[in-house]
Structures are given as structure tokens and as C-alpha cells.
Design a protein around this motif. Structure first.
Motif, short mmCIF file in Angstrom:
data_model
loop_
_atom_site.label_atom_id
_atom_site.label_comp_id
_atom_site.label_asym_id
_atom_site.label_seq_id
_atom_site.Cartn_x
_atom_site.Cartn_y
_atom_site.Cartn_z
N ALA A 178 16.80 4.49 -7.49
CA ALA A 178 15.46 4.19 -7.98
C ALA A 178 15.18 2.69 -7.93
CB ALA A 178 15.30 4.70 -9.42
N THR A 179 16.20 1.88 -8.15
CA THR A 179 16.02 0.43 -8.08
C THR A 179 17.10 -0.17 -7.19
OG1 THR A 179 17.51 -0.03 -9.93
CG2 THR A 179 15.20 0.41 -10.49
N ALA A 180 16.86 -1.41 -6.73
CA ALA A 180 17.84 -2.10 -5.90
C ALA A 180 19.15 -2.26 -6.67
CB ALA A 180 17.30 -3.47 -5.47
N GLU A 181 19.05 -2.54 -7.97
CA GLU A 181 20.27 -2.74 -8.77
C GLU A 181 21.08 -1.44 -8.84
OE1 GLU A 181 19.42 -4.19 -12.68
OE2 GLU A 181 21.55 -4.29 -13.17
N ALA A 182 20.40 -0.34 -9.05
CA ALA A 182 21.09 0.94 -9.12
C ALA A 182 21.75 1.27 -7.78
CB ALA A 182 20.12 2.05 -9.53
N ALA A 183 21.08 0.90 -6.67
CA ALA A 183 21.65 1.15 -5.34
C ALA A 183 22.91 0.30 -5.15
CB ALA A 183 20.62 0.84 -4.26
N ARG A 184 22.85 -0.95 -5.59
CA ARG A 184 24.04 -1.82 -5.49
C ARG A 184 25.19 -1.27 -6.35
NH1 ARG A 184 20.14 -6.04 -5.21
NH2 ARG A 184 20.21 -6.34 -7.46
N ASP A 185 24.85 -0.70 -7.50
CA ASP A 185 25.87 -0.12 -8.38
C ASP A 185 26.56 1.08 -7.70
OD1 ASP A 185 25.40 -1.99 -10.29
OD2 ASP A 185 24.19 -0.69 -11.59
N LEU A 186 25.82 1.79 -6.89
CA LEU A 186 26.42 2.92 -6.16
C LEU A 186 27.37 2.41 -5.08
CD1 LEU A 186 23.35 5.31 -5.69
CD2 LEU A 186 25.42 5.77 -7.02
N ILE A 187 27.01 1.28 -4.46
CA ILE A 187 27.84 0.75 -3.36
C ILE A 187 29.16 0.18 -3.90
CG2 ILE A 187 28.00 -1.10 -1.64
CD1 ILE A 187 25.04 -0.70 -1.07
N ALA A 188 29.08 -0.48 -5.07
CA ALA A 188 30.22 -1.28 -5.56
C ALA A 188 31.57 -0.57 -5.55
CB ALA A 188 29.89 -1.84 -6.94
N PRO A 189 31.69 0.65 -6.14
CA PRO A 189 33.03 1.28 -6.16
C PRO A 189 33.52 1.65 -4.76
CG PRO A 189 31.34 2.74 -7.11
CD PRO A 189 30.69 1.41 -6.90
N MET A 190 32.60 2.12 -3.91
CA MET A 190 32.99 2.46 -2.53
C MET A 190 33.43 1.20 -1.79
SD MET A 190 32.90 4.90 0.03
CE MET A 190 31.49 6.00 0.27
N GLU A 191 32.71 0.11 -1.99
CA GLU A 191 33.08 -1.15 -1.32
C GLU A 191 34.47 -1.60 -1.77
OE1 GLU A 191 30.19 -4.32 -1.55
OE2 GLU A 191 31.64 -5.82 -0.86
N SER A 192 34.75 -1.48 -3.08
CA SER A 192 36.07 -1.87 -3.58
C SER A 192 37.16 -1.05 -2.92
CB SER A 192 36.15 -1.66 -5.10
OG SER A 192 35.18 -2.45 -5.73
N PHE B 180 0.84 -1.21 0.00
CA PHE B 180 0.00 0.00 0.00
C PHE B 180 0.87 1.25 0.00
CE2 PHE B 180 -2.33 3.40 2.05
CZ PHE B 180 -3.59 3.32 1.46
N LEU B 181 1.91 1.27 0.86
CA LEU B 181 2.78 2.44 0.94
C LEU B 181 3.57 2.64 -0.35
CD1 LEU B 181 4.14 2.13 4.60
CD2 LEU B 181 2.55 3.84 3.71
N LEU B 182 4.03 1.55 -0.95
CA LEU B 182 4.76 1.67 -2.21
C LEU B 182 3.86 2.25 -3.30
CD1 LEU B 182 6.90 -1.61 -2.21
CD2 LEU B 182 7.70 0.75 -1.96
N ALA B 183 2.60 1.79 -3.34
CA ALA B 183 1.66 2.32 -4.33
C ALA B 183 1.41 3.81 -4.08
CB ALA B 183 0.36 1.53 -4.28
N GLU B 184 1.26 4.18 -2.79
CA GLU B 184 1.00 5.57 -2.43
C GLU B 184 2.18 6.48 -2.80
OE1 GLU B 184 -1.53 7.51 -0.73
OE2 GLU B 184 -2.68 5.86 -1.62
N SER B 185 3.40 5.95 -2.58
CA SER B 185 4.59 6.79 -2.76
C SER B 185 5.17 6.65 -4.15
CB SER B 185 5.64 6.44 -1.71
OG SER B 185 6.08 5.11 -1.90
N GLU B 186 4.44 6.06 -5.07
CA GLU B 186 4.94 5.82 -6.43
C GLU B 186 5.47 7.13 -7.02
OE1 GLU B 186 3.44 3.15 -10.22
OE2 GLU B 186 1.99 3.96 -8.79
N GLY B 187 6.59 7.01 -7.69
CA GLY B 187 7.23 8.25 -8.19
C GLY B 187 8.29 8.69 -7.23
N ALA B 188 7.94 8.74 -5.93
CA ALA B 188 8.95 9.02 -4.91
C ALA B 188 9.81 7.78 -4.67
CB ALA B 188 8.28 9.46 -3.61
N GLY B 189 9.39 6.66 -5.25
CA GLY B 189 9.96 5.33 -4.98
C GLY B 189 11.47 5.26 -5.06
N ALA B 190 12.08 4.67 -4.06
CA ALA B 190 13.53 4.49 -4.03
C ALA B 190 13.83 3.19 -3.30
CB ALA B 190 14.20 5.66 -3.33
N ALA B 191 14.90 2.53 -3.70
CA ALA B 191 15.31 1.31 -3.01
C ALA B 191 16.54 1.61 -2.16
CB ALA B 191 15.63 0.22 -4.02
#
Lengths: 411, 411
Positions: free
Chosen positions: A224-238, A163-174
Motif C-alpha cells: 500500500a505504501t513505499a515503506e510497506a513495500a521496502r519492509d517486504l523486501i528487507a527480510p528477503m534481501e537479508s 491523474f491516474l493515482l487519483a483515478e485508481s485511489e483505493g487500488a493504490g499500491a507502491a
């Protein structure tokens, strides 16, 4: 999030619901800024709801919607929102059917569960008789679910979060998060090694967590997506991994005692301990792992000095010469322990845990590991009182065993 | 109470600190109405502190006072109170000495721990380098302590609670509290035995607290003087003691492991353990007591079945006949342990801790005690998972040892 229940304030139960819901909100990418706990008191619950409504887009209330007189969440919602209580004839019939279906008569007090703040919708509870509630107060969505985790969690996962994801659509972030666990340096030294990265970090953010001798570095990113969030982490983690090198020993949550059992088992080696100052703590940690008996055979806690020779089989000349708190003694204990216990790998600990010093300063703890390939000892100087010294020494011993099993003892 | 830490909101750790502090406040008779959790965000922590100060006489903040950049509790207190940050040269020297005493160089980031909101007093941290803080904002006492439980708890118990009790006494009401610790019945059975007293109780109030296998009954009275409060407790305490009889084993806080060491020592007896399912936990508890070495000599953890005969010296026919999880085995382990360890009293534990059953149902734990006067065994069936079964069995074993040392085993 608001948890209602005096038993939480009295410390009779731990608020694990908050962590369960929190981790699911994080996975869904929903920001979650505040948790509160209040007792079964109508006025204080109502004030907590008002405060939460003022600062949040959505509020999840757990607990206080059961059938008894001290379940006051429904009344508190009415008070906070300035609305009346309504009664659902349909839900009363549903409750009667539920009890009849189990061949029992419904206690009349249970009819309280058909009451609801006017305008609220019911949220289906597939595992119990207390329905959840959903209503809007001002512009804020308010949800009420039971405090029983087995009933609460399915309602949060299947009704509230979608319900919250549907309500916040557009604001959606992972939100995604990686935890790197380190051993071998202090929290402040780790923070110093990563200081400039920390200062720069906005997305992902960096945080440090200390637990016994282990320091965790957490990286959290939002996209915006879990994959994009993981892509942000990857270089910092390295970069973090490059700087910390061998200090990082894991990124999962498997405890070190479980890791060493697995590593020994992989090499076909059995494991035992010979303990003095830790008095059985290392063996207790290892046997806490389900299935430990496949690898761990036993321990000799030779606490009295004469037992080190009489039971464990260490030559008396070592205690008389080098002393009980010495690397020679630790090595002899590891070797004798391997023989007496019939194990390939034996971890030995001796030391001075306090409060009174024994031979060496309080906090001097000596750890030795015997494998079929080598036997080595290391002397640690640990801060704190008897309990802390023993706990740290136990974790440190398990890590030195881990390094020895990796052949990295002297790194 | 305010807990600071994004890891709590993300559900990476459970806020067990809140329950630990809550139970101790309850034991001390201090009312505790609100708990909050906020992330590592200066503005939100400052707002949470302001809100808490507005509604409370005292606020305890846990977490966020370590040495790293994400530790922002000090800054948040300054923001909430509208005061400046000060720097303690004396504490900086103390920190430098602490690190030098361990032969290491202090990371410069640690100097953050010498910073403090102007006017705040330091609270001694006997287990770490982050000092606690105490200051007054408006008329409210604000305390900040580390989030690490091992550092936080002693500070709450030894500094904050005594301070709050002294402060609230000055307000005209004395609170006195007596805790009767029981072993041998469930919380609900104890509550049933005292049900009418509980219903009647207003001053003193009665509360129940379960911790492992021990149930505590707390009586708390308020009066103009401490003596008057104790006078209110006395008749209720007599009645509770009369009803519970031998279930009450102590009214102080001395742990049972310390009690049994004292009892054995009084009789001139030495002590050891022979453990299987508890894997060293009983020995670890006993050696946690400062000075244990005067009475406790050692332990044999015979985890692998063949070690029960080869190392401990139990006849092989017992494992083959009665089985490893049997009263015969527990008694044989206690007898063999006494002989191998050269002790007068030996406590033995065997059982099926799970997750997979071993011979008997998971939760079947068997405890035997050998003294110079007798040897006896008892079979327990304990609920819960592996960790809970092992913890309960350890506490139960120490209590059966206590009863055996009192000659009351079969009571």
C-alpha cells in the motif's frame, strides 16, 4: 504505452521514453504490462490503440502530435474511437500568441496543433507548442503526449501520473525494487543458490539479469505504501545477502571502474594499467569515468612481445622462460608498469584472446594486480570469441582490482 | 519483434535491442511494423506471441531463454502454439561438454536450455550457452534469441536475417541492398546533397543511418530476380557516388580499424597510438581486429600531463607553451610515440572530453598522424557528453589515419 514513430522501428533512435515513463510508473506503484512501437501509419496506429484500449485501464501514447503531415496520432485516435476531429479557436489564438511572443510568424501547418479528437481535454505542455490530449475510449483513459523527452516527461510527471493515482485511489499500491549486483559466479549458479527462494517468491518477486561478468538479482515488492513495500523486501534481501556473501559487491548502479577509482583514491593511491591482450580496453573503461584523471595516470599497451621488455621494462628472460601468457609475465608487467607509470597500483592483463591461440588455449586470460602491499596473479578461462573474451577479461580485471584494493584477493 | 523482460517495463534497462535489430532489418530491406515489450509473465508473453503471429510473416523474440526459472519464453511459445515441450539429449550432452571444457560442474538448472518447443530448430549461439530457437506457428516464422546483446546480435545477423531474406526471395521478390558508408559530413548535409534523389526514390528506396561519425546511405531494390534488383540499384548508386565523391569510403561492412591495419600492412608500415583524452579507446578498437598483432605494436596512454614528458618523451616546454590540448602537443605526441613504440605510423589524440573543460571547450579533440612521409594535426569540435565525444573522436581518428595512409589528409 504506445510509441509512434518510424524512426524507432528503423533503429535510428532508441525508445528511451518507454524506460523513462516505465520507471516513473513503477515508482508510483502503477502496474504497467505492455509497450508497443508502431510507425507513422494511421491504420497501424489506430489498430494499436484499439488493442491497447481492450486490454488496459489506461494508455499513454508518445509521439506523432507535432505540426507536420507525418504526425498522425490525433487522426489515429479519431479512427480508433470512431469520433470526429474538432478545432479549438482558443488554442489557435494561444498558438498565434506563442509565436508572436517570439517575434516570429507562425507557419500555417502549426494550426494542426489546435485540432483535437472531439471530447478530448488538452494537457498543458509547459515546454513546447504541442498540447497533450486526454480522453476516454470505452472505459479506458487514453493520453497522448509529444515524443520529445524534454516536453513529454514533465507532462507525465505533473499531469498524467497524478491523474491516474487519483483515478485508481483505493487500488493504490507502491512498487519498490532492490538490485544486488554480484561478481564471481555464473547466472545459473546464482539461480541455484537462490532456487527455493525464487520458487517461493511472490511478493517480493525475484529476477536475474546477466551483463558481462556481473549477475544482478532484483527483488521487487508491492504494498500500500513505499515503506510497506521496502519492509517486504528487507527480510528477503537479508537472506539473499547471507547466501551470496561476498559475491554481492554493490546494490547501486555505480560501475565497477568508478568504484575502484574511488577505493584507490580513498587510500591515496594512484592507478595505471599494463595491457597486452585487452589492448587498452581496461584503460578506456577507467578513463570513461568523469574525473578519472585525479587517480588514473596512464597505461602502457605492450602488444608486441619485444615492447614488453623494450618499453615496459620486463626482463626478456620471462618471455623466453615462462612465456608471454603466464602468471610470471602478468606479475612482471604489473611491477614494471607501476615503475614506468609512477603509480602505486598497477593492473596487468595478458592472455590468448583468439581467434588463433597464442601459447595457451584461446580464452586463457591472466590478470595481475600490484599494490604497495602485494602482487598477485590469477588465470581465467573464458568462453566465447575474441570480442567476448576481451570484454569479460576487462570486467573481471576491474573486479580483481576491486578485491585486491579491499585486501580480499584470495578469498 | 517482442522483447520479454520485466526490467524493460520497470525502466531499469532501455530496449536498445529493438533499435539494434531494427536498424539491421532496415539495412537488409526487410519491412518491420511492430515492436512489443512484455514482462516475465507466461500468459502475457503467450498472448503477445499470438497477436504477433496473427499480423506478421515473421516474429523475433528477444530475452527469456536463459537457464533460470524466470526465463519463460520457451514455455510461452508452447502455450501460444499449443505444442509440447521436448528435450534434446544431444544438446544436454553439448552443455555438459561446454562446462566440462571449462573445468567446472554444470548447475543442473542449465539443463533447461536443452528444452525446446516440439518441432523447433536450434539456432547456434557462438557467444553463449543459450541456443536460439526457430519454428513455424501457423504460417509465421518465430525466432527466439537471448536478450544479452552480445549473444543476440550475431544470431540475428548471421542466422535470422539471411534466413528471412532467403524465405522472402522464395515468395517471388528479390531484395538487394547496397550500403555506401561515408565519413566527413553530417547526416543532414548528406540528405541535402541527395534530397531530390530521395524524393524520387521508390524502387530503389533510399535511407540514411548515422552511427558514430559514419553516415550510411542504403539503396534497396525489389525485383523478380536478384540480378534485376541489382540492375535497378546500379544507376542510382552511380549518381550517389558521383555526388558524394570522396565522402564514400566503403560499401562493405569491414570496420575502419580493420581497413587501416590492412592499408598500413600493405605499405609495410607498423602502427601505434599515443593517447590522452581517448584513454586507450583507439588502441582497443585496433586490437579488436583479429590478427592486429602483425601490424599494431602498442600504445602509450599518457593521461597524466607529466607522463607526456616522462614516459612518452614530449618536451616539457610544449605543455607549458602551447598547452596540453593543442595541435603542437598532438604532433609531438605522434612523433614521440613513433619513437618510443618503434613504429612507422603513430596516431595521437589529445583533447577536452568533459564534463569539466580542460584548457579548451569541452568537445575540442585534436588528432595527429605521423607517417614516414609527413606529420599533420587537425582540431575537431564534437557535440555531446564525455562518452559520445570520446567515441566520436575515436572513429574520427581512425578515419583521419585512413586518409593519411591514402595520402589524402588535406583533401
Amino acid at each position: 504505452m504506445i510509441a509512434v514513430g518510424t524512426e524507432l522501428l528503423l533503429g535510428q533512435i532508441v525508445n528511451s521514453n518507454a524506460a523513462e515513463i516505465g520507471s516513473r510508473l513503477a515508482l508510483a506503484g502503477l502496474d504497467h504490462y505492455h509497450q508497443s512501437v508502431v510507425g507513422d501509419n494511421l491504420e497501424r496506429v489506430a489498430v494499436a490503440i484499439r488493442r491497447a484500449v481492450e486490454r488496459s485501464d489506461a494508455v499513454i501514447i508518445t509521439g506523432g502530435i507535432g505540426p507536420t503531415q507525418d504526425d498522425i496520432t490525433r487522426e489515429s485516435i479519431c479512427a480508433a474511437a470512431g469520433i470526429e476531429m474538432d478545432f479549438s479557436e482558443a488554442y489557435a489564438v494561444h498558438l498565434g500568441d506563442w509565436w508572436a511572443g517570439r517575434g516570429r510568424e507562425m507557419p500555417t501547418t502549426n494550426l494542426r496543433q489546435a485540432e483535437y479528437p472531439a471530447g478530448a481535454e488538452f494537457i498543458d505542455n509547459p515546454k513546447g507548442t504541442a498540447p497533450g490530449l486526454r480522453l476516454q475510449i470505452d472505459d479506458t483513459w487514453v493520453f497522448a503526449v509529444p515524443g520529445v523527452p524534454q516536453e513529454m516527461l514533465p507532462m507525465v510527471e505533473k499531469s498524467i501520473i497524478p491523474f491516474l493515482l487519483a483515478e485508481s485511489e483505493g487500488a493504490g499500491a507502491a512498487i519498490e525494487s532492490t538490485v544486488l549486483r554480484t561478481y564471481g559466479e555464473s547466472e545459473s549458479r546464482i539461480a541455484e543458490m537462490l532456487g527455493d527462494l525464487f520458487e517461493l517468491s511472490e511478493n517480493p518477486t525475484m529476477a536475474f539479469l546477466a551483463s558481462a561478468a556481473e549477475i544482478k538479482v532484483r527483488l521487487t515488492a508491492r504494498a500500500a505504501t513505499a515503506e510497506a513495500a521496502r519492509d517486504l523486501i528487507a527480510p528477503m534481501e537479508s537472506e539473499v545477502r547471507a547466501r551470496l556473501g561476498g559475491l554481492v559487491f554493490a546494490s547501486g548502479s555505480e560501475p565497477v571502474e568508478s568504484m575502484v577509482l574511488g577505493m584507490a583514491s580513498e587510500r591515496g593511491w594512484t592507478l595505471g594499467t599494463a595491457e597486452s591482450a585487452t589492448g587498452g580496453l581496461v584503460a578506456a573503461r577507467l578513463t570513461g569515468v568523469p574525473g578519472a584523471s585525479a587517480t588514473f595516470r596512464g597505461s602502457i599497451v605492450a602488444y608486441a612481445t619485444d615492447l614488453k621488455s623494450e618499453l615496459l621494462g620486463v626482463s626478456e628472460s620471462i618471455a623466453e622462460g615462462s612465456g608471454v601468457v603466464s602468471e610470471e609475465m602478468a606479475i612482471a608487467m604489473a611491477q614494471a608498469g607501476a615503475s614506468k607509470l609512477g603509480v602505486d597500483v598497477c593492473l596487468a592483463v595478458t592472455g590468448s584472446a583468439g581467434p588463433d591461440p597464442q601459447e595457451r588455449d584461446v580464452g586463457t586470460m591472466i590478470i595481475a594486480v600490484r599494490t604497495p602491499e602485494s602482487v598477485r596473479a590469477r588465470t581465467l578461462r573464458l568462453p566465447g570469441d575474441r570480442e567476448r573474451v576481451r570484454t569479460y577479461a576487462t570486467t573481471a580485471a576491474l573486479h580483481l582490482l576491486r578485491l585486491a584494493l579491499m585486501g580480499e584477493w584470495w578469498r
